[in-house]
Design an enzyme around this catalytic site. Sequence first.
Site, short mmCIF file in Angstrom:
data_model
loop_
_atom_site.label_atom_id
_atom_site.label_comp_id
_atom_site.label_asym_id
_atom_site.label_seq_id
_atom_site.Cartn_x
_atom_site.Cartn_y
_atom_site.Cartn_z
N LYS A 80 -3.44 3.53 -5.88
CA LYS A 80 -2.48 2.98 -4.92
C LYS A 80 -2.93 1.61 -4.41
O LYS A 80 -2.10 0.86 -3.89
CB LYS A 80 -2.29 3.94 -3.74
CG LYS A 80 -3.48 4.14 -2.84
CD LYS A 80 -3.18 5.15 -1.74
CE LYS A 80 -4.37 5.39 -0.85
NZ LYS A 80 -4.82 4.19 -0.10
N ASP A 81 -4.21 1.29 -4.56
CA ASP A 81 -4.71 -0.02 -4.12
C ASP A 81 -4.63 -1.08 -5.22
O ASP A 81 -4.86 -2.26 -4.96
CB ASP A 81 -6.18 0.09 -3.67
CG ASP A 81 -6.35 0.94 -2.43
OD1 ASP A 81 -5.42 0.98 -1.60
OD2 ASP A 81 -7.42 1.57 -2.29
N ARG A 131 4.05 2.26 5.53
CA ARG A 131 4.91 3.25 4.89
C ARG A 131 4.91 4.57 5.67
O ARG A 131 5.96 5.16 5.94
CB ARG A 131 4.43 3.49 3.45
CG ARG A 131 5.09 4.65 2.74
CD ARG A 131 4.39 4.94 1.41
NE ARG A 131 2.97 5.20 1.58
CZ ARG A 131 2.47 6.35 1.97
NH1 ARG A 131 3.27 7.38 2.23
NH2 ARG A 131 1.17 6.52 2.10
N ARG A 132 3.71 5.04 6.02
CA ARG A 132 3.61 6.29 6.78
C ARG A 132 4.23 6.13 8.16
O ARG A 132 4.95 7.00 8.64
CB ARG A 132 2.14 6.70 6.89
CG ARG A 132 1.54 7.14 5.56
CD ARG A 132 0.05 7.39 5.70
NE ARG A 132 -0.53 7.75 4.39
CZ ARG A 132 -1.77 7.47 4.02
NH1 ARG A 132 -2.57 6.81 4.84
NH2 ARG A 132 -2.21 7.83 2.84
N ARG A 149 -7.89 1.72 11.78
CA ARG A 149 -8.63 1.26 10.60
C ARG A 149 -10.01 1.90 10.62
O ARG A 149 -10.40 2.57 11.55
CB ARG A 149 -8.76 -0.27 10.62
CG ARG A 149 -7.47 -1.03 10.40
CD ARG A 149 -6.88 -0.88 9.01
NE ARG A 149 -7.86 -1.10 7.95
CZ ARG A 149 -8.21 -2.29 7.49
NH1 ARG A 149 -7.68 -3.39 8.01
NH2 ARG A 149 -9.10 -2.40 6.51
N ARG A 155 -12.21 7.36 11.46
CA ARG A 155 -10.89 7.76 11.93
C ARG A 155 -10.91 9.17 12.50
O ARG A 155 -10.30 9.44 13.54
CB ARG A 155 -9.88 7.65 10.79
CG ARG A 155 -9.73 6.25 10.26
CD ARG A 155 -8.63 6.17 9.21
NE ARG A 155 -8.78 4.99 8.36
CZ ARG A 155 -7.89 4.57 7.49
NH1 ARG A 155 -6.76 5.23 7.34
NH2 ARG A 155 -8.11 3.50 6.75
N CYS A 242 0.99 -2.92 -0.26
CA CYS A 242 0.67 -2.21 0.98
C CYS A 242 1.33 -2.86 2.20
O CYS A 242 1.28 -2.30 3.29
CB CYS A 242 -0.84 -2.15 1.17
SG CYS A 242 -1.63 -3.76 1.38
#
Length: 306
Positions: A80-81, A131-132, A149, A155, A242
């Site tokens: 995805k990156d 997106r989330r 981040r 996190r 992204c």
Amino acid sequence: MTIRIATRRSKLALAQSGWIKERLEALHPGLTVELREYVTRGDQIQNVPLSEVGGKGLFTKEIEDALLSGAADLAVHSLKDLPSELPAGLALGAVPEREDPRDALVLPPGAGAESLEQLPEGARVGSSSLRRMAQVLALRPDLRVESVRGNVDTRLRKLDEGQYDALILASAGLRRLGLGHRISVALPPQVCTPAPGQGALGLELRANDEATRAYVEALNDAAARARVSAERALMDAVGGGCSIPLGAYAELEEDRLELLAVLAAPDGTRLIRERGTGSASDPIVLGREVAERLLAAGGREVLERL
């Protein structure tokens, strides 16, 4: 022969690269695999939301430079990156079997809620993904969705300290770190559509390096590659990365692919979903077709406003 793998220094990146190292050495007795660590621009910028940083290759450029210079032979990316268009001279050598691509709702120990719908009004939800954020706000506009981040451990610590009431993270990353027990709910793709390629790894190499390609091709999973090819073709056709709220999720049944896609306004006030089916033998065609439907259904207007 020795294969040098370029990897980021994060715990997750090292776990992923270490897994590929173990599999390559198990499949090819006598092969030596070394890990070489690099710091990317995305790793250096920790206090700014990814959507505001902009630019392609935030987590890949320095690693790809190592490949192109000959300092490394292989790179292991979270797919995805990895931008859909690779630099000249580089190629995707393999996509191994895919981990769970779904997003995960992570709640602190003892939380009264058990789902996104049960979170109290005004609850603080942490995410690094536009997106989330957009999809959560489309479902629960009353929530306070805030950027978070740092690595996964950081996190989770912020969540457990009470800085957030919930986090949304990738299920795959938690599972690869041995933290699958922290997943409170795996969010259905119809509720929170994952990023294109989420849960999959991409093994990148020099396009003319046939020796390395011969070793890594044994790790390729045809089903995973067909699914992510459709998702990434959609991302390429939309022009996403992204920095935009784009999701894509493909499922494979026998020789048929079904692709679900979403494009949303960042505040969740507009959310466009489209789906389509096509042949697993040509996933790129399916990705482009669904992208056109998404753009025609209002996606172009969403992109223009970003």
